[in-house]
Write a protein that holds these residues in place. Sequence first.
Motif, PDB file in Angstrom:
ATOM      1  N   PHE A  38       0.861  -1.185   0.000  1.00  0.00           N
ATOM      2  CA  PHE A  38       0.000   0.000   0.000  1.00  0.00           C
ATOM      3  C   PHE A  38       0.895   1.231   0.000  1.00  0.00           C
ATOM      4  N   VAL A  39       0.621   2.164  -0.924  1.00  0.00           N
ATOM      5  CA  VAL A  39       1.402   3.398  -1.026  1.00  0.00           C
ATOM      6  C   VAL A  39       0.484   4.585  -0.749  1.00  0.00           C
ATOM      7  N   ASP A  40       0.810   5.340   0.295  1.00  0.00           N
ATOM      8  CA  ASP A  40       0.041   6.549   0.618  1.00  0.00           C
ATOM      9  C   ASP A  40       0.697   7.736  -0.076  1.00  0.00           C
ATOM     10  N   TYR A  81       7.037  -0.171   5.695  1.00  0.00           N
ATOM     11  CA  TYR A  81       6.670  -0.576   7.045  1.00  0.00           C
ATOM     12  C   TYR A  81       5.807  -1.842   6.976  1.00  0.00           C
ATOM     13  N   SER A  82       5.994  -2.701   7.958  1.00  0.00           N
ATOM     14  CA  SER A  82       5.167  -3.902   8.050  1.00  0.00           C
ATOM     15  C   SER A  82       3.878  -3.583   8.795  1.00  0.00           C
ATOM     16  N   HIS A  83       2.780  -4.100   8.279  1.00  0.00           N
ATOM     17  CA  HIS A  83       1.459  -3.958   8.891  1.00  0.00           C
ATOM     18  C   HIS A  83       0.860  -5.358   8.936  1.00  0.00           C
ATOM     19  N   PRO A  84       0.009  -5.673   9.883  1.00  0.00           N
ATOM     20  CA  PRO A  84      -0.550  -7.029   9.949  1.00  0.00           C
ATOM     21  C   PRO A  84      -1.244  -7.490   8.676  1.00  0.00           C
ATOM     22  N   GLU A  85      -1.746  -6.548   7.878  1.00  0.00           N
ATOM     23  CA  GLU A  85      -2.482  -6.939   6.681  1.00  0.00           C
ATOM     24  C   GLU A  85      -1.737  -6.706   5.373  1.00  0.00           C
ATOM     25  N   MET A  86      -0.750  -5.817   5.391  1.00  0.00           N
ATOM     26  CA  MET A  86      -0.074  -5.434   4.149  1.00  0.00           C
ATOM     27  C   MET A  86       1.202  -4.693   4.496  1.00  0.00           C
ATOM     28  N   ASP A  87       2.089  -4.543   3.526  1.00  0.00           N
ATOM     29  CA  ASP A  87       3.218  -3.645   3.707  1.00  0.00           C
ATOM     30  C   ASP A  87       2.781  -2.243   3.284  1.00  0.00           C
ATOM     31  N   VAL A  88       3.402  -1.221   3.887  1.00  0.00           N
ATOM     32  CA  VAL A  88       2.948   0.154   3.686  1.00  0.00           C
ATOM     33  C   VAL A  88       4.135   1.077   3.440  1.00  0.00           C
ATOM     34  N   ILE A  89       4.012   1.911   2.412  1.00  0.00           N
ATOM     35  CA  ILE A  89       4.882   3.068   2.257  1.00  0.00           C
ATOM     36  C   ILE A  89       4.064   4.269   2.693  1.00  0.00           C
ATOM     37  N   VAL A 127      -1.453  -1.050  -4.184  1.00  0.00           N
ATOM     38  CA  VAL A 127      -2.597  -0.150  -4.111  1.00  0.00           C
ATOM     39  C   VAL A 127      -2.081   1.237  -3.737  1.00  0.00           C
ATOM     40  N   VAL A 128      -2.382   2.238  -4.578  1.00  0.00           N
ATOM     41  CA  VAL A 128      -1.903   3.599  -4.360  1.00  0.00           C
ATOM     42  C   VAL A 128      -3.092   4.491  -4.006  1.00  0.00           C
ATOM     43  N   ASP A 129      -3.012   5.132  -2.851  1.00  0.00           N
ATOM     44  CA  ASP A 129      -4.028   6.095  -2.438  1.00  0.00           C
ATOM     45  C   ASP A 129      -3.581   7.479  -2.880  1.00  0.00           C
ATOM     46  N   CYS A 130      -4.409   8.153  -3.691  1.00  0.00           N
ATOM     47  CA  CYS A 130      -4.040   9.427  -4.312  1.00  0.00           C
ATOM     48  C   CYS A 130      -4.498  10.617  -3.474  1.00  0.00           C
TER      49      CYS A 130
END
Length: 262
Positions: A38-40, A81-89, A127-130
């Motif tokens: 997931f990319v914020d 970063y590690s998250h219980p459901e996905m990796d996150v930027i 998944v990219v959140d814009c």
Amino acid sequence: MAGPARLCVTNQKGGVGKTTVAINVAGALNELGRDVLFVDLDPQGNATEGLGRLEAYDDEPPTLLDALVDPDGVAAEELVYSHPEMDVITSNIDMNAAASTLAQQSAPETHLAELLDRLESEYEFVVVDCPPHLGVLTDNALYATENLVIPALTEPTSKRSLELLFDYVGSLEMEHGLEIEPVALVANRIETTSEDEAMLEWFDDALPDVPSYRVRKRVALQRAFTEGRSVFGVDEEIDMADRFMDVAKRIDEQLATTGVPA
């Protein structure tokens, strides 16, 4: 899968529940057994907060902006970063300078794609959140993913916002020889009113080839956000989880055989 499938969640109209949709679609893909990054990309950092990493918003460099400015100069793995459901930027306060900083770069709309090319070998979906507006960051998301999930409210102003979005996407396609495909429309925060029903019919008529999904207003969605999880990561039965699972299954079926654009 030919390669990790990428999708962005965007609508330049603010307040449509974009981040809620992005987090829960990503959570549903994880629930299906997919490895998700997931990319914020939103300078406001709402998804960073909604995935329980608000403290990362004030992290010291290197940040996502550093990686976008110099994709080859930052070890991309340092951003994850590690998250219980996905990796996150996560997003970062520095991202507020992204538009002006990237505008000075060569081919500024291509930098996220370069970053993802170096990152995503371990993932099946990105998944990219814009941001809630059009500009160079949304250009980066559209260019990098070529697959679009559109959250929209069932109110008349959505007509104009969708028209503007598709005009904008069309211009980007022509400029770069892309084919950016809408893969889902999520009608968000639906209530039982005649206006809602009229707008749902308009969505179906305006986008007959795009599957649409109806997510009703639920306080439980906000509770999951507050806990830093998707609805699939909380110890609570939430009826709208089925809607997000339907979105994820459709996306998985459609993109699992195509992966990233060639």
